[in-house]
Enzyme design. Structure first.
Site, mmCIF file in Angstrom:
data_model
loop_
_atom_site.group_PDB
_atom_site.id
_atom_site.type_symbol
_atom_site.label_atom_id
_atom_site.label_comp_id
_atom_site.label_asym_id
_atom_site.label_seq_id
_atom_site.Cartn_x
_atom_site.Cartn_y
_atom_site.Cartn_z
ATOM 1 N N GLU A 253 115.481 50.284 -114.394
ATOM 2 C CA GLU A 253 114.953 51.341 -113.543
ATOM 3 C C GLU A 253 116.094 51.882 -112.668
ATOM 4 O O GLU A 253 116.757 52.817 -113.045
ATOM 5 C CB GLU A 253 113.781 50.827 -112.707
ATOM 6 N N TRP B 256 106.270 59.966 -101.019
ATOM 7 C CA TRP B 256 107.480 60.134 -101.824
ATOM 8 C C TRP B 256 108.114 61.506 -101.536
ATOM 9 O O TRP B 256 109.211 61.596 -101.005
ATOM 10 C CB TRP B 256 107.151 59.945 -103.315
ATOM 11 N N GLU C 105 109.970 43.235 -103.873
ATOM 12 C CA GLU C 105 109.169 44.426 -104.141
ATOM 13 C C GLU C 105 107.703 44.189 -103.785
ATOM 14 O O GLU C 105 107.056 45.044 -103.181
ATOM 15 C CB GLU C 105 109.268 44.794 -105.627
HETATM 16 C C1 BGC Z 1 109.584 51.689 -108.224
HETATM 17 C C2 BGC Z 1 109.168 51.926 -106.811
HETATM 18 C C3 BGC Z 1 108.629 53.319 -106.754
HETATM 19 C C4 BGC Z 1 107.357 53.295 -107.565
HETATM 20 C C5 BGC Z 1 106.529 54.527 -107.519
HETATM 21 C C6 BGC Z 1 108.344 51.717 -109.058
HETATM 22 O O1 BGC Z 1 108.581 51.472 -110.388
HETATM 23 O O2 BGC Z 1 110.330 50.537 -108.378
HETATM 24 O O3 BGC Z 1 109.830 51.358 -105.825
HETATM 25 O O4 BGC Z 1 108.569 53.899 -105.528
HETATM 26 O O5 BGC Z 1 107.621 52.902 -108.891
HETATM 27 O O6 BGC Z 1 105.729 54.732 -108.619
#
Ligand code: BGC
Length: 866
Positions: free
Chosen positions: A464, A529, A742
């Site tokens: 990612e 976001w 996370e």
């Molecule tokens: C990320 C996050 C992100 C989120 C939003 C994840 O896969 O690691 O930190 O903000 O997706 O969909």
């Protein structure tokens, strides 16, 4: 004696070459000034050098500005070097001149660039991993060199060598920008690496973000193109005044090297038997190399860096080496971080050593599930000689590594870990008597470090590592306190504006790439976001005083709010839109983090009101009065609609969740003081009922402790901070976390890793509480842009007996510390010259402070509460 120090140009580190600003703004600190010193004008001495000619000028400034002061001289020309010193006056006496800060302008005009991208003419072929090429060129310099610069960038990532020697210490050049809009370049002083006569330039290339794998579920390759290209421009001034320029063009040659494949996610494979010593020196037999192909340069703007480069910033030795037999060792570096291993190895020809990496061990072995499809594996095949090797163009996120195929004993020093991230200046520190909370703060610092890898990423380990907008939106207040992140974020926000312009949408991550499943998104404005567009420039302005940045992002901020407004419709409620909501609320099912306790439209509408309020403040700072009024009126309307829709007369916020109350308080959305009192009392009760456990996700976490501490519920805020049971901040600390996870329970109480396809041990978002720790626990915050005015408001609580925080503000170092003994709290606070402060103590005492160090004492009330 009054002294001027820490002179800086824009947000650059001292000595930076190749800056993009023709009129760099200047900042400085004043230290050791007497208590009655008041800045009364300054002088700026600018010494500039272009093509061997130096001129000097001195410029008088009235007033007391010392932060991002306008460039007082004629604009810099491309390649012009400057040395800037400052002295200040109190109206009678001048300080000494400061040490000079130096910088040099880069290539400021598009037509300064003559180099074109060049790479191998061979078909790059299919397949997951293609062998990256190298390019080289020999050239003759007609005389001794007085000054030489290399301007370097690439389609892919690049490392330049001159006459067999690496150029500079930057990693993964040119980093990741939105390549179709902006391609960044790096500038190096190579004067000492060139000589009269025969020379050779050679460049290593790697896939990087250009054509490497990006995105999850297999991701995509070749996002920006399938072919690599080096872009190098060498400008050499000779003793006789002539300039020789050598650029990548059709005269270069391409050949393959010992790197067999190189990928940011999957790692690097290197075959030392393929090394051809001397390939970047003159006279090398290059008969097997071929003429390069010249690539299409596209139309990106060539941009200079506004932030620091990636560098190896620290080297970690293993704290434990576990011998698993058969040449296999597990190494614990004691700290989760981003970087790569460096090994000193030997072994027979053709023997392969393999390096694997992971953040945690399960049952004594690397746990690689959280990496998903990222292979995170490096390999070197030996040529029968000793090597000192590390992969060149890959980076991993890990605490543990497995070395297999090792020959003989593995002794300390044979394998170290090189910590790599953007080389930002450390600006902030926090300490406290509770070691667990001090470790929590340290974990926030390391998660920042692990994720500021040229852009603000979500995580450094799995497939990612994208510039997720929501993560940095909630973390920016913490980040700006801890490190000089403004240069990096300033570049990233320009990418955001460029992508937003093209997509008519603030994408969920920047640079935006069309990867599944996000290519199927509706392009609805995503609250939390997308809010980065309007909220983060203002946070940066408040913390640094950078008004130009605020101005530059203004259109982007307005366009964001306009899209939210259009989507919400006349009732001002953001219903029926795609939303991530209070992402990762611990009560949501592991497989669907959007299914939070708090209604996602409530979150989106609260953010709508807040974005309008903050945009109104932005407009006021920019002197856009009509906008300021319009956005304030909009904020009022949305707040009223929100209250109407989500708040009951008894203070209940729809859903009765910690996040609902916290957002309502933090964003000032209560319809009346009475309802506010009831609602925040309910929040405190919820926290008590939960024994301090957290039930907030990305939206609620940054605001929940503030919502408590500013409404008379400090004890509950501390209860949350000190809670060790999951979900809580200290749960991860208690379970050995060295970074912020996370998920609240990325490692579950039974020692297993939280299943599901999303479990990182290095995500900074939930570390956004550190901003509250700085402002409320230690008690230091900026109340005027750029820390021109500081508020010291320590709020001791819980079982803490001391706390302190220090921040290098734009004016200089400010700090606070408090210690509790015998029922009394002793406070010491330092204000830098140029700033003023107010000390606001829990006993109601409010004192104005000038620069210098000030002490105060207050008593706890009889029952120990404040
Ligand atoms: C990320 C996050 C992100 C989120 C939003 C994840 O896969 O690691 O930190 O903000 O997706 O969909």
């Amino acid at each position: 004696m009054t002294t001027v120090t820490h002179v800086r140009l824009e947000h650059h580190e001292p000595g930076r070459l190749g800056i993009g600003e023709a009129r760099p703004r200047i900042s400085w600190h004043i230290v050791d000034a007497p208590a009655d010193f008041a800045p009364h004008g300054a002088e700026i001495r600018v010494s500039r050098t272009l093509r061997g000619t130096t001129t000097e000028s001195t410029h008088a400034l009235d007033g007391s500005d010392q932060v991002l002061v306008d460039w007082p001289a004629a604009p810099l020309a491309s390649r012009e070097a400057v040395a800037v010193s400052v002295r200040v006056s109190d109206g009678e006496k001048w300080s000494d001149w400061s040490d000079a800060v130096t910088a040099e302008a880069g290539l400021l005009q598009a037509d300064d660039w003559k180099a074109v991208p060049v790479g191998s003419a061979d078909d790059p072929g299919e397949g997951p991993h293609r062998r990256p090429e190298r390019v080289r060129r020999e050239f003759t310099l007609d005389g001794p060199v007085t000054r030489a610069r290399a301007y370097v960038t690439a389609h892919g990532v690049i490392e330049l060598e001159l006459n067999g020697q690496r150029v500079g210490d930057e990693e993964l050049t040119p980093g990741w920008t939105s390549y179709t809009h902006r391609l960044r370049y790096a500038t190096f002083d190579v004067t000492d690496q060139l000589r009269a006569g025969a020379n050779c330039a050679g460049a290593w290339l790697g896939d990087g973000w250009w054509r490497g794998r990006l995105g999850f579920a297999g991701g995509l390759r070749d996002i920006y193109g399938d072919a690599l290209g080096a872009i190098v421009q060498l400008e050499v001034e000779l003793e006789d005044g002539t300039v020789q320029t050598i650029v990548t063009d059709s005269e270069w040659q391409a050949g393959s090297g010992p790197i067999l494949m190189s990928d940011l996610y999957d790692g690097e494979r290197y075959d030392a038997r393929e090394e051809d010593a001397g390939w970047s020196t003159a006279g090398f037999d290059a008969s097997e190399w071929s003429p390069v192909a010249v690539r299409d340069a596209g139309t990106p703007e060539m941009v200079a860096p506004s932030g620091p480069p990636l560098r190896v910033v620290e080297t970690l030795s293993p704290v434990e080496v576990m011998d698993r037999g058969d040449g296999r060792f597990l190494l614990d570096f004691g700290q989760n971080h981003s970087g790569r291993l460096r090994i000193k190895a030997s072994g027979p020809e053709g023997h392969t050593i393999r390096l694997r990496h992971a953040e945690v061990l399960v049952d004594g072995e690397l746990c690689t599930e959280p990496l998903r499809t990222a292979e995170v594996t490096d390999e070197i095949t030996l040529a029968g000689e000793d090597v000192d090797w590390s992969p060149r163009f890959t980076i991993h996120g890990y605490r543990f590594a497995e070395v297999s195929g090792w020959v003989g004993d593995l002794t300390p020093g044979d394998v170290v870990s090189e910590v790599i991230h953007s080389d930002m200046e450390r600006l902030g520190w926090f300490a406290t008597s509770d070691e667990r909370i001090a470790r929590l703060h340290e974990n926030v610092v390391w998660s920042l470090r692990g994720n500021f890898v040229d852009i603000p990423t979500d995580c450094p380990q799995r497939d990612e590592r994208l510039g997720w907008t929501g993560d940095i939106q909630v973390f920016a207040p913490t980040a700006t306190f801890l490190y000089g992140v403004t240069g990096l974020l300033s570049s990233w926000l320009q990418d955001l504006a460029a992508e937003q312009d093209e997509l008519d949408w603030v994408p969920p991550y920047v640079p935006y790439i069309e990867i599944p499943p996000f290519d199927a998104m509706t392009h609805d404005p995503l609250a939390v976001w997308g809010d980065v567009a309007s909220l983060t420039p203002l946070v940066l302005f408040e913390r640094t005083g950078d008004l130009a940045l605020l101005r530059r992002q203004y259109e982007s901020a307005k366009a964001w709010l306009a899209s939210v407004e259009a989507n919400a419709g006349d009732d001002r409620i953001c219903a029926d839109t795609e939303q991530l909501g209070d992402w990762l609320d611990p009560n949501a099912p592991a497989e669907d983090p959007t299914k939070a306790m708090t209604d996602r439209y409530l979150v989106a509408t609260a953010y709508f009101a807040w974005a309008a309020r903050r945009l109104s403040q932005t407009a006021a700072h920019l002197g856009e009065e009509a906008d300021a009024e319009r956005y304030a009126a909009l904020a009022d309307e949305v707040a009223a609609a929100y209250a109407d829709r989500y708040i009951s007369a008894d203070g209940t916020v729809d859903g009765d969740s910690q996040t609902g109350y916290a957002l309502t308080e933090a964003f000032d959305l209560w319809p009346s003081p009475e309802i506010r009192e009831k609602g925040t009392t309910r929040l405190a009760a919820l926290v008590d009922e939960a024994d301090g456990r957290v039930s907030t996700g990305f939206a609620g976490t940054p605001v929940v402790t503030d919502a408590l501490s500013r409404t008379g519920h400090l004890a509950e805020a501390y209860r949350m901070l000190e809670c060790e049971e999951a979900p809580s901040w200290l749960y991860a600390v208690k379970n050995g976390g060295t970074t912020i996870w996370e998920r609240w329970d990325s490692l579950k109480p039974d020692g297993t890793v939280n299943a599901g396809d999303m479990t990182s041990f290095n995500h900074y978002a939930l570390g956004s509480i550190a901003d509250w720790m700085h402002r409320v626990v230690a008690g230091i915050e900026a109340v005027e842009p750029g820390w021109k005015r500081i508020r010291f408001a320590p709020r001791p609580g819980g079982d803490l007996t001391s706390a302190s925080a220090t921040h290098v503000t734009p004016y200089g170092t400010a700090s606070i510390s408090w210690t509790l003994s015998d029922g009394e709290v002793h406070v010491s606070a330092t204000v830098p010259v140029g700033a003023t402060a107010v000390m606001d103590l829990p006993d109601g005492t409010v004192t104005e402070l000038g620069h210098g160090t000030h002490e105060a004492t207050f008593a706890l009330t009889a029952d120990g509460a404040l």
